[in-house]
Design a protein around this motif. Structure first.
Motif, PDB file in Angstrom:
ATOM      1  N   ALA A 136       0.836  -1.193   0.000  1.00  0.00           N
ATOM      2  CA  ALA A 136       0.000   0.000   0.000  1.00  0.00           C
ATOM      3  C   ALA A 136       0.869   1.240   0.000  1.00  0.00           C
ATOM      4  O   ALA A 136       1.991   1.228   0.504  1.00  0.00           O
ATOM      5  CB  ALA A 136      -0.922  -0.001   1.215  1.00  0.00           C
ATOM      6  N   ASP A 137       0.352   2.333  -0.542  1.00  0.00           N
ATOM      7  CA  ASP A 137       1.091   3.586  -0.579  1.00  0.00           C
ATOM      8  C   ASP A 137       0.916   4.335   0.731  1.00  0.00           C
ATOM      9  O   ASP A 137      -0.191   4.429   1.268  1.00  0.00           O
ATOM     10  CB  ASP A 137       0.616   4.464  -1.739  1.00  0.00           C
ATOM     11  CG  ASP A 137       1.035   3.918  -3.096  1.00  0.00           C
ATOM     12  OD1 ASP A 137       0.401   4.283  -4.088  1.00  0.00           O
ATOM     13  OD2 ASP A 137       1.989   3.125  -3.134  1.00  0.00           O
ATOM     14  N   SER A 138       2.011   4.859   1.267  1.00  0.00           N
ATOM     15  CA  SER A 138       1.935   5.688   2.457  1.00  0.00           C
ATOM     16  C   SER A 138       1.590   7.099   2.025  1.00  0.00           C
ATOM     17  O   SER A 138       1.514   7.420   0.845  1.00  0.00           O
ATOM     18  CB  SER A 138       3.274   5.674   3.184  1.00  0.00           C
ATOM     19  OG  SER A 138       4.241   6.388   2.433  1.00  0.00           O
ATOM     20  N   SER A 139       1.391   7.979   3.001  1.00  0.00           N
ATOM     21  CA  SER A 139       1.055   9.359   2.678  1.00  0.00           C
ATOM     22  C   SER A 139       2.187  10.048   1.923  1.00  0.00           C
ATOM     23  O   SER A 139       1.969  11.017   1.215  1.00  0.00           O
ATOM     24  CB  SER A 139       0.739  10.129   3.973  1.00  0.00           C
ATOM     25  OG  SER A 139       1.844  10.068   4.869  1.00  0.00           O
ATOM     26  N   GLY A 140       3.384   9.504   2.062  1.00  0.00           N
ATOM     27  CA  GLY A 140       4.527  10.099   1.374  1.00  0.00           C
ATOM     28  C   GLY A 140       4.713   9.557  -0.031  1.00  0.00           C
ATOM     29  O   GLY A 140       5.702   9.875  -0.696  1.00  0.00           O
ATOM     30  N   GLY A 141       3.806   8.721  -0.490  1.00  0.00           N
ATOM     31  CA  GLY A 141       3.902   8.182  -1.834  1.00  0.00           C
ATOM     32  C   GLY A 141       4.829   6.995  -1.962  1.00  0.00           C
ATOM     33  O   GLY A 141       5.131   6.557  -3.074  1.00  0.00           O
ATOM     34  N   LEU A 142       5.302   6.458  -0.849  1.00  0.00           N
ATOM     35  CA  LEU A 142       6.185   5.292  -0.871  1.00  0.00           C
ATOM     36  C   LEU A 142       5.368   4.016  -0.736  1.00  0.00           C
ATOM     37  O   LEU A 142       4.376   3.969  -0.011  1.00  0.00           O
ATOM     38  CB  LEU A 142       7.206   5.382   0.273  1.00  0.00           C
ATOM     39  CG  LEU A 142       8.123   6.612   0.289  1.00  0.00           C
ATOM     40  CD1 LEU A 142       9.021   6.575   1.514  1.00  0.00           C
ATOM     41  CD2 LEU A 142       8.956   6.689  -0.977  1.00  0.00           C
ATOM     42  N   THR A 143       5.794   2.982  -1.422  1.00  0.00           N
ATOM     43  CA  THR A 143       5.118   1.691  -1.330  1.00  0.00           C
ATOM     44  C   THR A 143       5.574   0.973  -0.068  1.00  0.00           C
ATOM     45  O   THR A 143       6.766   0.760   0.141  1.00  0.00           O
ATOM     46  CB  THR A 143       5.429   0.818  -2.556  1.00  0.00           C
ATOM     47  OG1 THR A 143       4.999   1.511  -3.730  1.00  0.00           O
ATOM     48  CG2 THR A 143       4.707  -0.512  -2.471  1.00  0.00           C
ATOM     49  N   LYS A 144       4.616   0.606   0.764  1.00  0.00           N
ATOM     50  CA  LYS A 144       4.945  -0.044   2.029  1.00  0.00           C
ATOM     51  C   LYS A 144       5.266  -1.517   1.811  1.00  0.00           C
ATOM     52  O   LYS A 144       4.532  -2.222   1.124  1.00  0.00           O
ATOM     53  CB  LYS A 144       3.786   0.080   3.017  1.00  0.00           C
ATOM     54  CG  LYS A 144       3.535   1.501   3.504  1.00  0.00           C
ATOM     55  CD  LYS A 144       2.401   1.516   4.505  1.00  0.00           C
ATOM     56  CE  LYS A 144       2.143   2.920   5.037  1.00  0.00           C
ATOM     57  NZ  LYS A 144       1.025   2.941   6.012  1.00  0.00           N
ATOM     58  N   ILE A 145       6.343  -1.954   2.420  1.00  0.00           N
ATOM     59  CA  ILE A 145       6.793  -3.346   2.339  1.00  0.00           C
ATOM     60  C   ILE A 145       7.180  -3.814   3.734  1.00  0.00           C
ATOM     61  O   ILE A 145       7.818  -3.078   4.496  1.00  0.00           O
ATOM     62  CB  ILE A 145       8.023  -3.483   1.404  1.00  0.00           C
ATOM     63  CG1 ILE A 145       7.637  -3.246  -0.053  1.00  0.00           C
ATOM     64  CG2 ILE A 145       8.687  -4.854   1.565  1.00  0.00           C
ATOM     65  CD1 ILE A 145       6.735  -4.305  -0.643  1.00  0.00           C
TER      66      ILE A 145
END
Length: 337
Positions: A38-47
């Motif tokens: 899922a994308d975090s609020s910072g636009g990074l993909t969570k892993i």
């Protein structure tokens, strides 16, 4: 020679099947068929990645500390996985994590049992470029001089039907001994050297600090361990097959960042020691003086082919899975010497 905790190969096989059954049941709740990042609020993909409970995970933290994950658009959470690494596969299949660590034998057994996981990268493999970190310890006055002498002997291992038993069987076979004649016993690592020195077992196949403890106790170390078979993957990263199909780009970014972390670790051993100090229970003296083994992102397919075949021959896995089902098509591969 007998010990009360001796576990027969037959019983070990039954226990192994029980574990496989448990893993298969866990897979029934598979949530990995869709994208579970899922994308975090910072636009990074969570892993989320599950590391081993011991060590060999240093490049993961280095990749995080050096910003390699973030540079590839990933927000990575590194969590300690189960002490029994075979339990990390259900966690991945239930979408509790996208990647996890295990040794290559555990992953191969899981794939052979029908679980939908694949190796995506290596972390550490045996190599002739460094001193062995594993080996067979025997008493100073033991009649065992080489692996040719262990037929009919009782050998202690930290666990049964895993990488350590596989390499011990392989080295015995190379020395002309039928592995079926070896009596294996599973003992806790914190008592395995003491059991050897009390004469309760004929030998102990051990690694890392425990190998050093045996050497310091005056025991002899036989053989070159896994270095005899360069490219034996001692730690790998795996993911769910279905997840990889739907998230190939994310997986490639993750593996790329880990590879950069591995390169940094190999060039900066003090960074590895810093991670050891922060995240392991190894003693400060051992961390300061230990040999840092070389890390490899590549998986040696030729060596893996040998291991898969031998696992079936030695009864560690019921069948030999095809390498294409075992290793992700985009995983880094290469020849390790």
């Amino acid at each position: 020679m007998q010990v009360n905790v001796l576990v027969s190969r037959r019983r070990a096989g039954i226990l192994g099947l029980a574990v496989v059954a448990a893993l298969s049941l866990a897979a029934c709740g598979d949530a990995s068929s869709g994208s579970n990042s899922a994308d975090s609020s910072g636009g990074l993909t969570k892993i989320t990645v599950l590391r081993s409970a011991g060590s060999t995970f240093e490049p993961l933290y280095i990749a995080q500390d050096q910003g390699y994950f973030k540079a590839n658009g990933l927000e990575v959470e590194i969590k300690a996985g189960a002490s029994d690494q075979s339990q990390n596969a259900p966690s991945v299949l239930r979408a509790e994590a996208q990647f996890a660590m295990a040794d290559s034998v555990q992953v191969t057994k899981a794939v052979a049992a029908g679980l939908g996981i694949q190796m995506v990268a290596g972390l550490q493999s045996s190599t002739t470029t460094t001193e062995p970190s594993d080996g067979l310890a025997v008493a100073k006055d033991s009649p065992i001089k080489s692996f040719a002498d262990i037929g009919g002997k009782t050998i202690a291992l930290p666990n049964l039907k895993g990488s350590v038993e596989l390499i011990c069987d392989y080295l015995a076979e190379q020395a002309g001994v039928d592995p079926k004649t070896i009596h294996y016993v599973a003992l806790p690592l914190n008592s395995i050297v003491d059991s050897l020195n009390k004469g309760q077992v004929d030998g102990a196949y051990i690694f890392s600090t425990f190998l050093d403890a045996a050497r310091n106790a005056g025991d002899r170390i036989i053989g070159q361990g896994m270095n005899t078979l360069p490219g034996f993957p001692q730690a790998v990263l795996f993911a769910g097959t279905d997840w990889l199909k739907k998230n190939a780009d994310t997986a490639k970014k993750f593996v790329d960042a880990v590879s950069k972390g591995i390169d940094y670790a190999n060039k900066n051993p003090e960074a590895v020691r810093d991670i050891d100090t922060k995240y392991t229970q190894l003693s400060a003296d051992y961390i300061k003086n230990r040999t840092i083994q070389t890390f490899y992102a590549e998986i040696d397919k030729d060596t893996m082919g040998i291991l898969v075949t031998k696992m079936q021959t030695f009864g560690i896995a019921e069948k030999a899975p095809d390498l294409s089902s075992l290793i992700w098509s985009d995983a880094p591969t290469g020849d390790i010497k």
